[in-house]
Motif scaffolding. Structure first.
Motif, short mmCIF file in Angstrom:
data_model
loop_
_atom_site.label_atom_id
_atom_site.label_comp_id
_atom_site.label_asym_id
_atom_site.label_seq_id
_atom_site.Cartn_x
_atom_site.Cartn_y
_atom_site.Cartn_z
N ILE A 24 0.84 -1.20 0.00
CA ILE A 24 0.00 0.00 0.00
C ILE A 24 0.87 1.24 0.00
N ALA A 25 1.92 1.25 0.82
CA ALA A 25 2.83 2.41 0.86
C ALA A 25 3.48 2.62 -0.50
N LEU A 40 9.88 13.42 -6.90
CA LEU A 40 9.65 13.05 -5.51
C LEU A 40 8.86 11.74 -5.41
N ALA A 41 7.92 11.55 -6.30
CA ALA A 41 7.14 10.31 -6.32
C ALA A 41 8.04 9.11 -6.61
N VAL A 45 9.31 5.81 -3.99
CA VAL A 45 9.28 4.37 -4.26
C VAL A 45 10.67 3.77 -4.06
N VAL A 46 11.68 4.44 -4.58
CA VAL A 46 13.05 3.96 -4.42
C VAL A 46 13.41 3.86 -2.93
N ALA A 47 13.03 4.87 -2.16
CA ALA A 47 13.34 4.87 -0.72
C ALA A 47 12.55 3.80 0.02
N LEU A 48 11.24 3.71 -0.25
CA LEU A 48 10.40 2.75 0.48
C LEU A 48 10.75 1.30 0.17
N VAL A 54 18.26 -2.84 1.50
CA VAL A 54 19.69 -2.68 1.74
C VAL A 54 20.04 -2.79 3.22
N PHE A 55 19.25 -2.16 4.08
CA PHE A 55 19.57 -2.10 5.50
C PHE A 55 18.72 -3.08 6.30
#
Length: 127
Positions: A24-25, A40-41, A45-48, A54-55
């Motif tokens: 959903i996120a 930003l969109a 997605v890349v961040a979420l 990775v971490f």
């Protein structure tokens, strides 16, 4: 250190709920941001998706690319939950945002055993 509930049958329901919230996120957040900035969109997605890939905390996943303490993994899950709920309320009608909020609360409740384990794993041990 013991094995995370995430890697046992105990964590199966929590994993399913967490993954549903993550999906959903991944959908709602860029949708909410696209009207402001396509860049930003895409970044959302890349961040979420990328950050939790990775971490990770050693012992919580089978493969860890970059080790972080338990509180770091908890923070990444909270980021996903908050993104899902806030974005759902921004872009979707109430009848759809309410179940997303309920799902997030259920996810937190089911995640508590894992979060307790992760909190104890807070003093990162590099293997």
């Amino acid at each position: 250190m013991s094995e995370s509930p995430n890697l046992t049958g105990q964590g199966r329901v929590a994993s399913v709920l967490r993954f549903a919230t993550e999906l959903i996120a991944w959908i709602a957040t860029p949708w909410a941001l696209a009207g402001h900035s396509v860049v930003l969109a895409v970044f959302s997605v890349v961040a979420l998706i990328g950050l939790p890939t990775v971490f990770a905390t050693p012992g919580d996943k089978k493969q860890v690319l970059v080790a972080v303490p338990g509180w770091g993994t908890i923070a990444l899950v909270v980021l996903q939950l908050v993104a899902a709920v806030v974005a759902a309320w921004v872009v979707w009608p109430v009848w759809l945002a309410v179940p997303v909020s309920v799902l997030a609360v259920l996810t937190v409740l089911m995640e508590l055993p894992r979060w307790r384990w992760l909190w104890r794993a807070g003093g990162l041990v590099i293997q």
